[in-house]
Write a protein that holds these residues in place. Structure first.
Motif, mmCIF file in Angstrom:
data_model
loop_
_atom_site.group_PDB
_atom_site.id
_atom_site.type_symbol
_atom_site.label_atom_id
_atom_site.label_comp_id
_atom_site.label_asym_id
_atom_site.label_seq_id
_atom_site.Cartn_x
_atom_site.Cartn_y
_atom_site.Cartn_z
ATOM 1 N N VAL A 142 -3.710 47.094 33.746
ATOM 2 C CA VAL A 142 -3.298 47.489 35.088
ATOM 3 C C VAL A 142 -3.859 46.513 36.122
ATOM 4 C CG1 VAL A 142 -3.441 49.295 36.834
ATOM 5 C CG2 VAL A 142 -3.070 49.911 34.458
ATOM 6 N N GLU A 143 -5.103 46.123 35.947
ATOM 7 C CA GLU A 143 -5.709 45.171 36.881
ATOM 8 C C GLU A 143 -4.944 43.852 36.877
ATOM 9 O OE1 GLU A 143 -10.077 43.153 37.819
ATOM 10 O OE2 GLU A 143 -9.771 44.409 36.055
ATOM 11 N N TYR A 144 -4.523 43.406 35.705
ATOM 12 C CA TYR A 144 -3.770 42.153 35.625
ATOM 13 C C TYR A 144 -2.433 42.285 36.363
ATOM 14 C CZ TYR A 144 -0.863 38.461 33.630
ATOM 15 O OH TYR A 144 -0.012 37.397 33.478
ATOM 16 N N VAL A 145 -1.752 43.393 36.162
ATOM 17 C CA VAL A 145 -0.454 43.597 36.815
ATOM 18 C C VAL A 145 -0.620 43.658 38.334
ATOM 19 C CG1 VAL A 145 1.448 45.229 37.097
ATOM 20 C CG2 VAL A 145 0.586 44.705 34.818
ATOM 21 N N LEU A 146 -1.598 44.399 38.788
ATOM 22 C CA LEU A 146 -1.817 44.519 40.232
ATOM 23 C C LEU A 146 -2.207 43.182 40.846
ATOM 24 C CD1 LEU A 146 -3.766 47.911 40.373
ATOM 25 C CD2 LEU A 146 -1.382 47.528 40.958
ATOM 26 N N ARG A 147 -3.079 42.458 40.173
ATOM 27 C CA ARG A 147 -3.526 41.163 40.705
ATOM 28 C C ARG A 147 -2.346 40.185 40.817
ATOM 29 N NH1 ARG A 147 -8.673 39.553 40.867
ATOM 30 N NH2 ARG A 147 -9.276 41.067 39.262
ATOM 31 N N GLU A 148 -1.414 40.299 39.896
ATOM 32 C CA GLU A 148 -0.269 39.387 39.912
ATOM 33 C C GLU A 148 0.775 39.790 40.943
ATOM 34 O OE1 GLU A 148 3.385 38.025 36.938
ATOM 35 O OE2 GLU A 148 1.727 39.261 36.177
ATOM 36 N N CYS A 149 1.007 41.081 41.116
ATOM 37 C CA CYS A 149 2.149 41.536 41.907
ATOM 38 C C CYS A 149 1.814 41.917 43.346
ATOM 39 C CB CYS A 149 2.807 42.746 41.218
ATOM 40 S SG CYS A 149 3.426 42.384 39.568
ATOM 41 N N LEU A 150 0.613 42.333 43.614
ATOM 42 C CA LEU A 150 0.292 42.804 44.961
ATOM 43 C C LEU A 150 0.489 41.738 46.034
ATOM 44 C CD1 LEU A 150 -2.821 45.123 44.441
ATOM 45 C CD2 LEU A 150 -0.530 45.773 45.181
ATOM 46 N N PRO A 151 0.095 40.473 45.843
ATOM 47 C CA PRO A 151 0.278 39.492 46.929
ATOM 48 C C PRO A 151 1.723 39.327 47.367
ATOM 49 C CG PRO A 151 -1.265 38.653 45.291
ATOM 50 C CD PRO A 151 -0.680 39.903 44.724
ATOM 51 N N SER A 152 2.669 39.517 46.486
ATOM 52 C CA SER A 152 4.080 39.338 46.838
ATOM 53 C C SER A 152 4.813 40.656 47.046
ATOM 54 C CB SER A 152 4.795 38.531 45.746
ATOM 55 O OG SER A 152 4.700 39.196 44.492
ATOM 56 N N LEU A 153 4.068 41.764 47.066
ATOM 57 C CA LEU A 153 4.685 43.079 47.265
ATOM 58 C C LEU A 153 4.738 43.357 48.762
ATOM 59 C CD1 LEU A 153 5.789 45.683 45.957
ATOM 60 C CD2 LEU A 153 3.462 46.587 46.023
ATOM 61 N N TRP A 154 5.924 43.134 49.361
ATOM 62 C CA TRP A 154 6.070 43.308 50.798
ATOM 63 C C TRP A 154 7.091 44.379 51.160
ATOM 64 C CZ3 TRP A 154 6.478 37.347 50.821
ATOM 65 C CH2 TRP A 154 5.193 36.788 50.824
ATOM 66 N N CYS A 155 7.605 45.087 50.184
ATOM 67 C CA CYS A 155 8.595 46.123 50.489
ATOM 68 C C CYS A 155 7.881 47.415 50.878
ATOM 69 C CB CYS A 155 9.512 46.370 49.298
ATOM 70 S SG CYS A 155 8.655 46.849 47.781
ATOM 71 N N ARG A 156 8.516 48.162 51.742
ATOM 72 C CA ARG A 156 7.965 49.433 52.199
ATOM 73 C C ARG A 156 8.150 50.498 51.122
ATOM 74 N NH1 ARG A 156 9.047 50.636 58.417
ATOM 75 N NH2 ARG A 156 7.258 51.947 57.891
ATOM 76 N N VAL A 157 7.443 51.592 51.286
ATOM 77 C CA VAL A 157 7.451 52.647 50.262
ATOM 78 C C VAL A 157 8.850 53.230 50.104
ATOM 79 C CG1 VAL A 157 6.510 54.904 49.653
ATOM 80 C CG2 VAL A 157 5.022 53.176 50.656
ATOM 81 N N CYS A 158 9.578 53.348 51.202
ATOM 82 C CA CYS A 158 10.916 53.943 51.120
ATOM 83 C C CYS A 158 11.877 53.072 50.307
ATOM 84 C CB CYS A 158 11.462 54.173 52.520
ATOM 85 S SG CYS A 158 11.542 52.693 53.540
#
Length: 1308
Positions: free
Chosen positions: A633-649
């Motif tokens: 999970v840490e690997y996935v979050l570290r990879e994807c969070l910087p480029s995750l710019w979409c809103r929750v909706c």
């Protein structure tokens, strides 16, 4: 104004009237000034009148414009007077008249004329006679703006020569003139360079040798003006060897040119003076130099030790001087030499003292300037040089900063927060580190943040800077600086955590508690972040999100995860439950999309990563943790969070996409949804989450992609947590889930560490429950109750229900009874520890009053029998598991319907349990107690046992089963031997105390065996010996040290023995030791009890009635009834003699007046009913009414069984007239309470009493009340109660029917 003062009568007549103005003749004034015979006083008066005329604009000008010669003559006369008049006041008047006249005339040629005259006078000679002329010139330069530029041509040369004059007053006047020139920008531009340089040399020389205060002040004023220009600054600072100026004309200047006058040394000498005004100007001169060329000239001032003298000046209370010194030191500390030569270390103490004094003043600008200096020193101090060599130095600075951050002025507080930020650097900390001081600064800063206004803005509004918006902006600036400071404090704590040398405060004894520790600082930081910064920042973000504030905020939150490991899990849980995952994601999408605010993006990603990892790493006894899952999970979050710019909706649309390159992004969204929902924050509606996850799983299945266990677990949890508000899944979705679970190894499957939501989700669908029910239950039980698994403690039913894991299973069993099938599978197939947990849950489920149908019992008993057989064959000590199994068996028996019969499985269970009891030693009470409980349950809950009392007709099959149970137990010699061993413990009070529960259980079992053997005439293979002497002693002498429950069980055993007339194959009753041979007739009739034993037993039972304990009351009344019946059957006269003792009447009187509860107690009513039944055969020995007045005793509440004793007394005394008042008392109590409020057993016994009483001759009023009550009782609806239900007192199961008050007619 008098005309005589301004008119010369002798000559005025020849003057033309046009020279007069408002009574003043200008011509007379002219002649008056020229005449030497006129006194100076009269001339002064005339000048005063002229000054008055000059105040009237244009009046004098109009007069003089008639003839300019007159004006020039008047000016010339006045200038001559400057040289001749010695009176200073008159000179001042002359100068004022000249200046005002020239200003009024507004003619440049007059000014030029005056300058020429002054030039002539100055060039004629030297001496103090020029002083008035120079003074006049200086004031004229101040008044006439263009005059300074006119002086730069030729006039200043002569004034330079005057600077060589030894007269300091003259030099002061010259400096005043020069000051006027340098104040004019136009004059400076036309000033020759050589003249400018010469003035610099003369000024430095003058300052070097000046002695008077006036000259010093004028020189410094001129110097301050000269230092405005960068070129002049260079000239003044570079005067190492002055160039020769007019050496052939002025020998004095030649000598001066060879002298070296250093400006830093001159200003240093000025600082040593006592005049604060001189000190202020000197400091400003230094600041002026450094403002132009800080890097070039700082070293010169530092080499002159000027910082040392500036720090000494900080002891002053002059606010202007302090402000100037603070500013000058700020400029000096920009040079590295300031710190390398230890000026900062030297002056820090003086600065701290000064700041403490300044904070007592009201000048906020001075406070702010001082804090700026402190901040600069703290920020620029080299790490190699410790600023605080002593602890008091650091403490002093900490106290100053702590006081400053609480200032009501945001600017001062902001500057103090900046100083605190610098102070929180590791190299500034004293040794040992004073964590207490740091903690107080943090608390003060936090307290100030908590007082911020509700409306804060971090963006300046240009309009209305002093309005409320300006205040909001300053509050926003303070918040940013406070967050920066708090961030630095957290960073310092992190460094201290990793730095072993500063972890512990060596000055504190190990056994002393102190706040001056690193741990207390870390806890304080976490608390302040939680209580102050989070509310303030979230309130700000609700209005106008600030990227700078949020970047600092999320950085601070990230640091909290490394400060207090013990508190971090709780903090992380609180953040997640408060919506901080949503907060970070939404602001990240709002402010960071399009590669904006990269620092904020990094801070948000770091915070989310640490928060999620912390939440996943928490030890969860319910769900468990896999380190491999956390790393994935840490690997996935570290990879994807910087480029995750979409809103929750927008997340549902991302989850619906076909997984290609964005598969990890979908995994990331599932993890965030899982952690948020797990902690109570619903990022999306349940229906949206449910449908999105179902579609995601189906798409993954269609793509033949196997989900990693770390992703399957949150996906299934999301389904389980949102299932209740959504329709059931169809076959395709269930098939996808089933395939996903099947393809995952059990060690990494979500089934190995299930969540309660997943548990309910699996058992919601029968298809999933059949395939995975046993696996998930086994995993749940294996990871749940560790202490019980290890045998450390055995949890009781209520304690087990409080356990989270067990309460989940109990709730599941309640909602889905079919779960019991999977639980039984676990019981039969799993190892001992998991089976033990399953048994414990079943025990709690059954003991909590859950219904147990015949079908469930049919499923449970074979599984328990299998475990019991395994336990019988196992050589290891399984006491805990065995006791749990037996407790479950008891609960099953207790919860069976009333019409249930024993089958073959029941007899097998009884056989194994009785055999185990016969093999176990007496000291193994942990196993024996539930085993004997089960045997007692089998006896008391089987229909034959209750048929004797509540049923009239019992079928043959049921009686055969009951006889079989009794015969099976009586044939087991091991059980009988155990009962004998436990009975022998009654002789030792200490053994009774230590083994009270076991003794109670054995006594109840033996009582039931005696009764049932008598009922079914079962064969007995081994009898038990009972010594009545020991029993009577236990009831009489040891009752104070014996538990009430033990007394109840002993009385129950005595009752059972008396009911069979002390003669039973089960129990051999030994005779009392006090019987003498040959036996007396009375003792023979009552053998083996004897007369003495009977009376002792009566006394013991009477004393037990006074205990006022519910079960003891009922048992004592029943036993007393059995005893009287035994005496009546053996010797009626003895029965009469026993009950007719006076003490019985006194006891009854006292107890019947002990409250309403006693009057309506079933025992009381039962005894009264029995007396009514026995009235048909009254006996002799009636008590007289006078006997009842011998005592007046009040025994409190709940002594109802004593009324039962009264029933016996009436039975043996005869006659209604002696107890009708007591019947009336019962009627009053029943009417007062109301028949609807009476309990069922009370209603039953009251009906019997009133029915018996209605057959006798009562008083008319009492008879009416009796019939009225009977009618009310008959109208009550019938109630159904389970007479077979057991009650649990501690670890002991008791049948209430054994202790219910007997209401059957007394057998005579």
């Amino acid at each position: 104004m008098s005309n005589l003062d301004v008119i010369l009568e002798k000559i005025h007549l020849r003057h033309d009237p046009r020279w007069s103005a408002r009574g003043v003749c200008v011509a007379c004034v002219l002649e008056l000034m020229d005449r030497e015979d006129v006194s100076i006083v009269r001339k002064s008066a005339a000048l005063a009148d002229v000054l008055e005329l000059l105040k009237i604009a244009g009046l004098v000008r109009d007069v003089f414009q008639q003839d300019e010669r007159v004006c020039l003559h008047f000016i010339c006369s006045l200038m001559k007077m400057l040289k001749s008049v010695e009176d200073l006041a008159v000179l001042e008047q002359i100068i004022q008249v000249l200046v005002q006249l020239l200003l009024d005339l507004k003619e440049e040629h007059f000014v030029q004329y005056v300058l020429d005259e002054l030039q002539t006078q100055l060039c004629k000679g030297a001496g103090g006679k020029f002083f008035p002329h120079l003074t006049f010139l200086g004031k004229l330069v101040d008044a006439v703006s263009f005059l300074a530029q006119m002086l730069t041509t030729t006039h200043l040369e002569c004034m330079c020569a005057c600077m060589l004059n030894p007269d300091e007053a003259l030099k002061s006047a010259v400096c005043y003139v020069f000051r006027g020139v340098w104040a004019s920008e136009a004059a400076l531009q036309s000033l020759p360079h050589t003249l400018r340089e010469r003035v610099c040399v003369l000024l430095l020389h003058t300052l070097t040798h000046t002695c008077s205060l006036q000259l010093t002040i004028n020189c410094l004023g001129l110097l301050l003006l000269m230092l405005r220009g960068g070129e002049t600054v260079c000239l003044l600072m570079n005067q190492k060897k002055n160039p020769p100026i007019e050496e052939e004309e002025e020998s004095q200047c030649t000598e001066l040119s060879n002298q070296h006058c250093s400006l830093p040394l001159i200003l240093k000498r000025m600082l040593l003076g006592g005049d604060e005004c001189v000190q202020v100007v000197s400091v400003r001169c230094v600041s002026a130099v450094l403002t132009h060329f800080p890097s070039q000239y700082c070293a010169s001032f530092i080499q002159a030790d000027l910082p040392e003298f500036l720090f000494e000046r900080l002891s002053s209370n002059n606010e202007v001087l302090l402000w100037s010194v603070y500013g000058c030191l700020l400029l000096l500390c920009e040079d590295a030499a300031f710190f390398s030569q230890c000026h900062s270390i030297y002056g820090i103490e003086s600065l701290v003292r000064s700041l403490k004094a300044v904070f007592k003043l009201s000048n906020l600008e001075v406070q702010k300037k001082g804090l700026q200096l402190l901040t600069a020193i703290l920020e620029r101090q080299p790490t190699s040089l410790r600023l605080f060599p002593t602890v008091p130095g650091f403490v002093g600075v900490a106290e100053v900063v702590q006081g400053a951050v609480t200032s009501s002025c945001f600017r001062v507080a902001t500057q103090a927060a900046q100083a605190a930020t610098a102070l929180f650097r590791l190299h500034h900390q004293s040794s040992p580190v004073h964590f207490g001081e740091l903690k107080r600064i943090v608390e003060a800063l936090t307290s100030r943040c908590a007082e911020l206004p509700l409306h804060i803005t971090s963006q300046r509004r240009r309009c209305f800077p002093d309005s409320e918006s300006g205040q909001s902006f300053r509050a926003g600036v303070f918040l940013i600086q406070a967050l920066t400071c708090f961030q630095e404090a957290c960073r310092l704590a992190e460094e201290c955590v990793t730095e072993a040398s500063v972890k512990e405060n060596t000055l504190i004894a190990p056994d002393k508690q102190s706040e001056d520790t690193l741990e207390s600082l870390c806890v304080c930081l976490l608390h302040c972040c939680d209580t102050a910064y989070i509310p303030v920042v979230t309130r700000l973000c609700e209005r106008v999100p600030s990227p700078q504030v949020l970047q600092l905020f999320f950085s601070v939150l990230s640091m909290q995860f490394s400060l207090s490991p013990s508190l971090t899990p709780t903090f992380a849980t609180k953040l997640a439950s408060s919506g901080f995952i949503r907060l970070a994601v939404e602001h990240k999408a709002l402010l960071c999309s399009g590669n904006r605010h990269s620092s904020l993006n990094a801070a948000c990603c770091g915070f989310l990563l640490k928060l999620c990892v912390c939440l996943l790493s928490q030890p969860r006894p319910v769900t468990g943790n896999h380190q491999q899952d956390v790393e994935e999970v840490e690997y996935v979050l570290r990879e994807c969070l910087p480029s995750l710019w979409c809103r929750v909706c927008d997340w549902p649309s991302v989850l619906l996409e076909v997984p290609e390159e964005n598969q990890n992004t979908q995994f990331c969204l599932l993890h965030l949804l899982y952690l948020s929902l797990l902690h109570g924050d619903r990022l999306l509606p349940d229906a949206t989450v449910f449908s999105s996850v179902v579609n995601f799983l189906c798409v993954m299945q269609e793509q033949h992609d196997s989900l990693p266990p770390s992703v399957l677990k949150p996906a299934l949890y999301l389904l389980g947590a949102t299932q209740e508000s959504n329709p059931d899944l169809d076959w395709a979705a269930l098939n996808s889930i089933s395939n996903a679970l099947s393809s995952t190894p059990l060690a990494f499957s979500p089934l190995s560490s299930p969540h309660p939501a997943l548990l309910h989700f699996i058992f919601r669908y029968s298809a999933l429950a059949e395939r995975f029910g046993m696996k998930i239950l086994s995993s749940w039980l294996a990871g749940g109750l560790e202490p019980a698994v290890c045998g450390e403690n055995k949890q009781s039913g209520p304690d087990l229900e409080k356990n989270v894991e067990s309460s989940v299973l109990l709730e599941l069993l309640e909602k889905k009874p079919s779960t019991i099938l999977s639980l039984l599978g676990v019981l039969c197939d799993d190892d001992g520890s998991v089976a033990r947990q399953a048994v414990q849950v079943l025990r709690c489920y059954l003991q909590a009053g859950r219904s147990c149908s015949s079908a469930q019992a049919h499923l449970l008993k074979p599984a328990l029998l299998k475990l019991l057989q395994r336990l019988t064959c196992d050589s290891e000590d399984n006491t805990v598991l065995g006791s749990l199994i037996l407790e479950v068996l008891c609960s099953v028996q207790n919860n069976l319907p009333a019409q249930s019969n024993m089958d073959n499985t029941d007899f097998k269970l009884l056989y194994h349990v009785s055999n185990l009891v016969g093999k176990v030693k007496c000291n193994n009470s942990e196993f024996l107690l539930p085993a004997l409980n089960y045997l007692y349950c089998c006896l008391t809950l089987c229909p034959p046992h209750t048929a004797d009392r509540v049923c009239v007709c019992v079928c043959v099959r049921v009686r055969v089963c009951a006889r079989t149970v009794v015969s099976m137990l009586l044939s087991n010699t091991g059980v009988m031997e155990l009962l004998q061993v436990v009975l022998n413990l009654l002789s030792s009070p200490s053994s009774v105390i230590s083994s009270s529960s076991l003794i109670c259980c054995c006594l109840l079992l033996l009582s039931s065996l005696i009764t049932l053997q008598h009922t079914f005439s079962a064969q007995v293979h081994k009898s038990v010996c009972l010594e009545l002497e020991i029993v009577v002693k236990a009831l009489t002498f040891h009752k104070r040290h014996t538990d009430n429950l033990v007394l109840v069980c002993v009385v129950r055993l005595v009752q059972a023995v008396l009911d069979v007339d002390l003669s039973s194959p089960v129990v051999r009753v030994s005779e009392c030791l006090r019987l003498h041979r040959p036996l007396q007739p009375v003792d023979g009739a009552l053998h083996p009890l004897g007369y003495t034993g009977a009376t002792s037993l009566v006394t013991a039972l009477q004393s037990l009635l006074l205990q006022k304990q519910e079960m003891l009351l009922n048992a004592s009344v029943n036993c007393l009834r059995s005893l009287i019946g035994f005496l009546h059957r053996r010797k009626p006269t003895i029965a009469q003699h026993v009950v007719c003792q006076p003490w019985n009447r006194f006891l009854l009187y006292s107890l019947l007046n002990s409250g309403e509860n006693l009057a309506l107690h079933p025992a009381t009513l039962s005894l009264l009913t029995l007396s009514a039944q026995s009235l048909q055969t009254p006996l002799q020995g009636v008590f007289s009414r006078s006997n009842m007045y011998g005592a007046s005793i009040f025994w409190g509440e709940r002594v109802s069984s004593f009324s039962a004793k009264f029933r016996l007394l009436v039975h043996w005394s005869g006659g209604v007239t002696q107890w009708d008042s007591d019947v009336a008392c019962v009627c009053v109590a029943a009417e007062k309470r109301g028949v609807k409020e009476l309990r069922e057993n009370t209603v039953h016994t009251l009906k019997l009493l009133l029915t018996e009483c209605s057959a006798f001759s009562l008083s008319e009023q009492l008879n009416m009340r009796v019939h009225s009550l009977l009618e009310s009782l008959d109208q009550l609806p019938p109630t159904e109660t389970n007479t077979r239900a057991l009650v649990h007192i501690g670890s002991l199961s008791i049948c209430p029917a054994d202790f219910a008050v007997n209401t059957h007619p007394f057998t005579q």
